[in-house]
Design a protein around this motif. Structure first.
Motif, PDB file in Angstrom:
ATOM      1  N   THR A 249       0.868  -1.175   0.000  1.00 61.35           N
ATOM      2  CA  THR A 249       0.000   0.000   0.000  1.00 61.35           C
ATOM      3  C   THR A 249       0.905   1.225   0.000  1.00 61.35           C
ATOM      4  N   ILE A 250       0.845   1.954  -1.080  1.00 56.87           N
ATOM      5  CA  ILE A 250       1.748   3.086  -1.296  1.00 56.87           C
ATOM      6  C   ILE A 250       0.931   4.357  -1.503  1.00 56.87           C
ATOM      7  N   ALA A 251       1.311   5.393  -0.806  1.00 61.20           N
ATOM      8  CA  ALA A 251       0.639   6.680  -0.951  1.00 61.20           C
ATOM      9  C   ALA A 251       1.636   7.758  -1.352  1.00 61.20           C
ATOM     10  N   TRP A 252       1.110   8.732  -2.034  1.00 57.34           N
ATOM     11  CA  TRP A 252       1.864   9.953  -2.320  1.00 57.34           C
ATOM     12  C   TRP A 252       1.309  11.060  -1.427  1.00 57.34           C
ATOM     13  N   PHE A 253       2.223  11.712  -0.728  1.00 56.59           N
ATOM     14  CA  PHE A 253       1.910  12.891   0.062  1.00 56.59           C
ATOM     15  C   PHE A 253       2.655  14.077  -0.550  1.00 56.59           C
ATOM     16  N   ARG A 254       2.200  15.256  -0.212  1.00 58.95           N
ATOM     17  CA  ARG A 254       2.946  16.429  -0.619  1.00 58.95           C
ATOM     18  C   ARG A 254       2.915  17.455   0.493  1.00 58.95           C
ATOM     19  N   GLN A 255       3.956  18.285   0.481  1.00 59.11           N
ATOM     20  CA  GLN A 255       4.057  19.326   1.498  1.00 59.11           C
ATOM     21  C   GLN A 255       4.452  20.620   0.827  1.00 59.11           C
TER      22      GLN A 255
ATOM     23  N   GLY B 297      -0.412  23.283 -11.764  1.00 58.51           N
ATOM     24  CA  GLY B 297      -0.533  24.692 -11.437  1.00 58.51           C
ATOM     25  C   GLY B 297       0.382  25.055 -10.282  1.00 58.51           C
ATOM     26  N   PRO B 298       0.588  26.335 -10.038  1.00 55.78           N
ATOM     27  CA  PRO B 298       1.461  26.758  -8.935  1.00 55.78           C
ATOM     28  C   PRO B 298       1.052  26.161  -7.593  1.00 55.78           C
ATOM     29  N   GLU B 299      -0.224  25.881  -7.419  1.00 58.50           N
ATOM     30  CA  GLU B 299      -0.702  25.296  -6.157  1.00 58.50           C
ATOM     31  C   GLU B 299      -0.220  23.869  -5.957  1.00 58.50           C
ATOM     32  N   ASP B 300       0.336  23.261  -6.984  1.00 60.49           N
ATOM     33  CA  ASP B 300       0.865  21.906  -6.870  1.00 60.49           C
ATOM     34  C   ASP B 300       2.336  21.901  -6.450  1.00 60.49           C
ATOM     35  N   THR B 301       2.910  23.061  -6.315  1.00 63.23           N
ATOM     36  CA  THR B 301       4.303  23.164  -5.889  1.00 63.23           C
ATOM     37  C   THR B 301       4.476  22.617  -4.485  1.00 63.23           C
ATOM     38  N   GLY B 302       5.537  21.845  -4.312  1.00 68.23           N
ATOM     39  CA  GLY B 302       5.830  21.303  -2.991  1.00 68.23           C
ATOM     40  C   GLY B 302       6.780  20.131  -3.106  1.00 68.23           C
ATOM     41  N   VAL B 303       7.052  19.530  -1.957  1.00 67.46           N
ATOM     42  CA  VAL B 303       7.857  18.319  -1.916  1.00 67.46           C
ATOM     43  C   VAL B 303       6.906  17.131  -1.881  1.00 67.46           C
ATOM     44  N   TYR B 304       7.123  16.207  -2.773  1.00 67.17           N
ATOM     45  CA  TYR B 304       6.267  15.029  -2.887  1.00 67.17           C
ATOM     46  C   TYR B 304       6.990  13.824  -2.301  1.00 67.17           C
ATOM     47  N   PHE B 305       6.296  13.141  -1.400  1.00 68.47           N
ATOM     48  CA  PHE B 305       6.850  11.990  -0.710  1.00 68.47           C
ATOM     49  C   PHE B 305       6.029  10.753  -1.056  1.00 68.47           C
ATOM     50  N   CYS B 306       6.700   9.623  -1.197  1.00 72.42           N
ATOM     51  CA  CYS B 306       5.961   8.366  -1.238  1.00 72.42           C
ATOM     52  C   CYS B 306       6.167   7.661   0.105  1.00 72.42           C
ATOM     53  N   ALA B 307       5.171   6.888   0.464  1.00 75.55           N
ATOM     54  CA  ALA B 307       5.190   6.218   1.754  1.00 75.55           C
ATOM     55  C   ALA B 307       4.528   4.862   1.618  1.00 75.55           C
TER      56      ALA B 307
ATOM     57  N   GLU C   6      -5.032   8.206   4.978  1.00 76.68           N
ATOM     58  CA  GLU C   6      -4.605   9.573   4.687  1.00 76.68           C
ATOM     59  C   GLU C   6      -3.712  10.135   5.787  1.00 76.68           C
ATOM     60  N   TYR C   7      -3.410   9.333   6.793  1.00 74.02           N
ATOM     61  CA  TYR C   7      -2.679   9.830   7.948  1.00 74.02           C
ATOM     62  C   TYR C   7      -1.191   9.507   7.877  1.00 74.02           C
ATOM     63  N   VAL C   8      -0.374  10.519   8.055  1.00 72.16           N
ATOM     64  CA  VAL C   8       1.083  10.366   8.019  1.00 72.16           C
ATOM     65  C   VAL C   8       1.556   9.293   8.981  1.00 72.16           C
ATOM     66  N   SER C   9       0.984   9.264  10.169  1.00 67.94           N
ATOM     67  CA  SER C   9       1.449   8.367  11.229  1.00 67.94           C
ATOM     68  C   SER C   9       1.212   6.900  10.917  1.00 67.94           C
ATOM     69  N   GLU C  10       0.402   6.612   9.920  1.00 69.12           N
ATOM     70  CA  GLU C  10       0.079   5.221   9.630  1.00 69.12           C
ATOM     71  C   GLU C  10       0.936   4.622   8.520  1.00 69.12           C
ATOM     72  N   TYR C  11       1.957   5.340   8.127  1.00 70.05           N
ATOM     73  CA  TYR C  11       2.892   4.826   7.138  1.00 70.05           C
ATOM     74  C   TYR C  11       4.240   4.600   7.801  1.00 70.05           C
ATOM     75  N   GLU C  12       4.830   3.483   7.507  1.00 69.36           N
ATOM     76  CA  GLU C  12       6.048   3.092   8.205  1.00 69.36           C
ATOM     77  C   GLU C  12       7.330   3.424   7.451  1.00 69.36           C
ATOM     78  N   TYR C  13       7.240   3.487   6.154  1.00 72.49           N
ATOM     79  CA  TYR C  13       8.422   3.785   5.354  1.00 72.49           C
ATOM     80  C   TYR C  13       8.157   5.036   4.522  1.00 72.49           C
ATOM     81  N   TRP C  14       9.166   5.878   4.465  1.00 75.45           N
ATOM     82  CA  TRP C  14       9.043   7.144   3.736  1.00 75.45           C
ATOM     83  C   TRP C  14      10.271   7.385   2.872  1.00 75.45           C
ATOM     84  N   GLY C  15      10.022   8.025   1.746  1.00 76.20           N
ATOM     85  CA  GLY C  15      11.141   8.524   0.964  1.00 76.20           C
ATOM     86  C   GLY C  15      11.552   9.892   1.467  1.00 76.20           C
ATOM     87  N   THR C  16      12.608  10.416   0.909  1.00 78.86           N
ATOM     88  CA  THR C  16      13.105  11.719   1.336  1.00 78.86           C
ATOM     89  C   THR C  16      12.472  12.869   0.565  1.00 78.86           C
TER      90      THR C  16
END
Length: 128
Positions: free
Chosen positions: A37-43, A91-101, A110-120
């Motif tokens: 189970t892999i998710a993409w997050f962005r910040q 669009g400019p609103e998509d700017t950020g750092v994208y992480f896979c987890a 959708e919760y950060v705390s429920e993923y055990e492995y993260w990319g940089t």
């Protein structure tokens, strides 16, 4: 130690496209078998990390960010255990750092705390 690595980020003009990749380095048989189970997050700058899209163990896709519906697609290549995030009409609103987890459970979260492995993370900048 399993490491997730994102690639494919960069600078793109508004309206453009990018494809991010997420691969596991130094993977183990246990990781390959269970952490599918892999998710993409962005910040975005100054904001909290948010879930964007996720693909569950059995292929079910979940979109968490309404703003990406119809523009972003998540997919997985089972031959090399790589997960992709195809982003279009950026669009400019998509700017950020994208992480896979990765998480062990077969369902997405959708919760950060429920993923055990993260990319940089991979930087995505949308600007003209």
């Amino acid at each position: 130690q399993v490491k997730l690595v994102e690639s494919g980020g960069g600078l793109v003009q508004p309206g453009g496209s990018l494809r991010l990749s997420c691969a596991a380095l130094e993977s183990t048989p246990e990781f390959d078998a269970h952490y599918k189970t892999i998710a993409w997050f962005r910040q975005a700058p100054g904001k909290a990390r948010e879930a964007v899209l996720c693909i569950g163990r059995y292929g079910r896709r979940t979109t968490y960010a309404d703003s990406v519906k119809g523009r972003f697609i998540i997919s997985r290549d089972d031959t090399d255990n790589t997960v992709y995030l195809q982003m279009s009409t950026l669009g400019p609103e998509d700017t950020g750092v994208y992480f896979c987890a990765a998480r062990r459970w077969y369902e997405c979260s959708e919760y950060v705390s429920e993923y055990e492995y993260w990319g940089t993370g991979a930087q995505v900048t949308v600007a003209s």
